[in-house]
Design a protein around this motif. Structure first.
Motif, PDB file in Angstrom:
ATOM      1  N   ASP A 272      -7.307 -12.822  10.790  1.00 25.75           N
ATOM      2  CA  ASP A 272      -6.944 -11.557  10.716  1.00 25.75           C
ATOM      3  C   ASP A 272      -8.006 -11.570   8.724  1.00 25.75           C
ATOM      4  N   PRO A 273      -9.282 -11.035   9.169  1.00 27.85           N
ATOM      5  CA  PRO A 273     -10.119 -11.106   7.844  1.00 27.85           C
ATOM      6  C   PRO A 273      -9.359 -10.454   6.548  1.00 27.85           C
TER       7      PRO A 273
ATOM      8  N   ILE B  73     -14.845 -20.115   7.137  1.00 32.12           N
ATOM      9  CA  ILE B  73     -16.100 -20.385   6.339  1.00 32.12           C
ATOM     10  C   ILE B  73     -17.388 -19.171   6.924  1.00 32.12           C
ATOM     11  N   ARG B  74     -17.623 -19.217   7.902  1.00 36.39           N
ATOM     12  CA  ARG B  74     -17.794 -18.277   9.212  1.00 36.39           C
ATOM     13  C   ARG B  74     -18.521 -17.019   8.166  1.00 36.39           C
ATOM     14  N   ASN B  75     -16.933 -16.698   7.438  1.00 35.33           N
ATOM     15  CA  ASN B  75     -16.626 -15.348   7.513  1.00 35.33           C
ATOM     16  C   ASN B  75     -17.182 -15.083   5.794  1.00 35.33           C
ATOM     17  N   ILE B  76     -17.258 -16.281   5.074  1.00 38.68           N
ATOM     18  CA  ILE B  76     -17.675 -16.904   3.896  1.00 38.68           C
ATOM     19  C   ILE B  76     -19.910 -15.902   4.315  1.00 38.68           C
ATOM     20  N   ALA B  77     -19.954 -16.665   5.311  1.00 39.13           N
ATOM     21  CA  ALA B  77     -21.138 -16.324   5.118  1.00 39.13           C
ATOM     22  C   ALA B  77     -21.475 -15.808   5.578  1.00 39.13           C
ATOM     23  N   ALA B  78     -20.728 -14.604   6.376  1.00 35.10           N
ATOM     24  CA  ALA B  78     -21.270 -13.059   6.397  1.00 35.10           C
ATOM     25  C   ALA B  78     -21.060 -12.721   5.951  1.00 35.10           C
ATOM     26  N   ALA B  79     -20.355 -12.642   4.801  1.00 29.28           N
ATOM     27  CA  ALA B  79     -20.406 -11.713   3.252  1.00 29.28           C
ATOM     28  C   ALA B  79     -21.413 -12.111   2.925  1.00 29.28           C
ATOM     29  N   GLY B  80     -22.288 -12.862   3.529  1.00 30.55           N
ATOM     30  CA  GLY B  80     -23.379 -13.050   1.919  1.00 30.55           C
ATOM     31  C   GLY B  80     -23.199 -13.797   0.662  1.00 30.55           C
ATOM     32  N   ARG B  81     -22.224 -14.766   1.403  1.00 23.64           N
ATOM     33  CA  ARG B  81     -21.302 -15.601  -0.808  1.00 23.64           C
ATOM     34  C   ARG B  81     -21.563 -17.378  -0.004  1.00 23.64           C
ATOM     35  N   LEU B  82     -21.903 -17.841   1.668  1.00 29.36           N
ATOM     36  CA  LEU B  82     -22.178 -18.755   1.354  1.00 29.36           C
ATOM     37  C   LEU B  82     -23.353 -19.964   0.807  1.00 29.36           C
ATOM     38  N   ARG B  83     -23.218 -20.753  -0.034  1.00 29.87           N
ATOM     39  CA  ARG B  83     -24.571 -21.136  -0.564  1.00 29.87           C
ATOM     40  C   ARG B  83     -24.968 -23.095   0.097  1.00 29.87           C
ATOM     41  N   VAL B  84     -23.976 -23.330   0.281  1.00 28.43           N
ATOM     42  CA  VAL B  84     -24.519 -23.866   2.069  1.00 28.43           C
ATOM     43  C   VAL B  84     -24.520 -23.952   2.840  1.00 28.43           C
ATOM     44  N   ASP B  85     -24.785 -24.832   4.460  1.00 25.94           N
ATOM     45  CA  ASP B  85     -24.291 -24.519   5.756  1.00 25.94           C
ATOM     46  C   ASP B  85     -24.039 -24.557   5.758  1.00 25.94           C
ATOM     47  N   GLU B  86     -22.912 -24.012   6.997  1.00 28.06           N
ATOM     48  CA  GLU B  86     -21.067 -23.646   7.399  1.00 28.06           C
ATOM     49  C   GLU B  86     -20.774 -25.488   7.684  1.00 28.06           C
ATOM     50  N   ASN B  87     -21.532 -25.903   8.167  1.00 31.35           N
ATOM     51  CA  ASN B  87     -20.847 -28.156   8.219  1.00 31.35           C
ATOM     52  C   ASN B  87     -20.158 -28.436   7.429  1.00 31.35           C
ATOM     53  N   LEU B  88     -21.470 -28.102   6.234  1.00 29.83           N
ATOM     54  CA  LEU B  88     -21.294 -28.895   5.082  1.00 29.83           C
ATOM     55  C   LEU B  88     -19.975 -28.410   4.368  1.00 29.83           C
TER      56      LEU B  88
END
Length: 240
Positions: free
Chosen positions: A67-68, A121-136
């Motif tokens: 649960d995020p 990691i996807r939740n960080i990306a969805a929040a607009g805060r991920l610098r690199v791609d999800e796999n890396l």
């Protein structure tokens, strides 16, 4: 009987290391005969594979819920702390899970844990805060977490520096994520720190925006499957 034998083997592993997990020793400690071990597990390697599965099951049972919260970095930190704590509390089992596997082959039992990490990691990306791609990002977190535990286990407990894991996590987050957006504005509407970080911000902003959109591709129902696929390829090109 199988579950009991695996638990006994895990106990011997914890107290005596891998060499203590012989079929004869496990059979004696479990109150059974060696042929039973061979019938259920094939050989010692089969028994150790079952112990590895048991280790991941135990590990995943302690995982924080998915649960995020309002801060995806806090959620990732909770998983990191569990990983470090589990490794230090179960050194022999951790080595079996993360150091004794064959190169190029990830145990099937590890996939469930990796799926949880990828969700965080996807939740960080969805929040607009991920610098690199999800796999890396996921591979970096996994490598850093396991590396931190192995580095700490290589040092006598009384000489371990408790700052190592915390410092590594901070460095990791600086590498894969941006700081939370500031909302303080100047009189002309520009963010207070925006001008000072404009050059870096624009570059990082493009990548984080692309990652955020990639994380939500499945929700773009106004696009066809083919359009989402093409858009995903374009966004991946931006973040690599």
């Amino acid at each position: 009987m199988r579950a009991h034998i695996v638990e006994v083997a895990a106990g011997l592993l914890a107290t005596g290391g891998r060499d203590a997990v012989s079929t004869r020793a496990v059979a004696a400690a479990a109150g059974t005969q060696a042929p039973t071990i061979y019938r259920l597990f094939g050989d010692k390697d089969g028994l150790l594979a079952a112990v590895l599965e048991y280790g991941f099951s135990t590990y995943l049972a302690d995982k924080p819920p998915l649960d995020p919260t309002a801060d995806p970095i806090t959620d990732l930190r909770a998983g990191w702390d569990l990983h470090i704590g589990f490794g230090l509390a179960n050194p022999a089992l951790f080595l079996l899970m993360y150091a004794d596997t064959q190169p190029g082959r990830r145990p099937a039992a590890a996939e469930a844990g990796l799926a949880i990490l990828r969700t965080r990691i996807r939740n960080i990306a969805a929040a607009g805060r991920l610098r690199v791609d999800e796999n890396l990002a996921a591979e970096l977190v996994q490598a850093a977490g396991s590396g931190a535990v192995l580095a700490l286990l290589a040092v006598p407990e009384e000489r371990r520096d408790p700052r190592l894991a915390d410092t590594m996590f901070d460095a990791l987050i600086a590498a894969i994520a941006t700081a939370p957006a500031a909302h303080h504005e100047t009189a002309n509407g520009e963010s207070a720190d925006g001008r000072a970080r404009a050059g870096v911000g624009r570059s990082a902003g493009v990548a984080t925006a692309a990652n955020a959109l990639r994380a939500q591709l499945a929700e773009l129902e106004m696009l066809t499957d083919g359009e989402r696929h093409v858009l995903g390829e374009w966004l991946a090109r931006i973040t690599h």
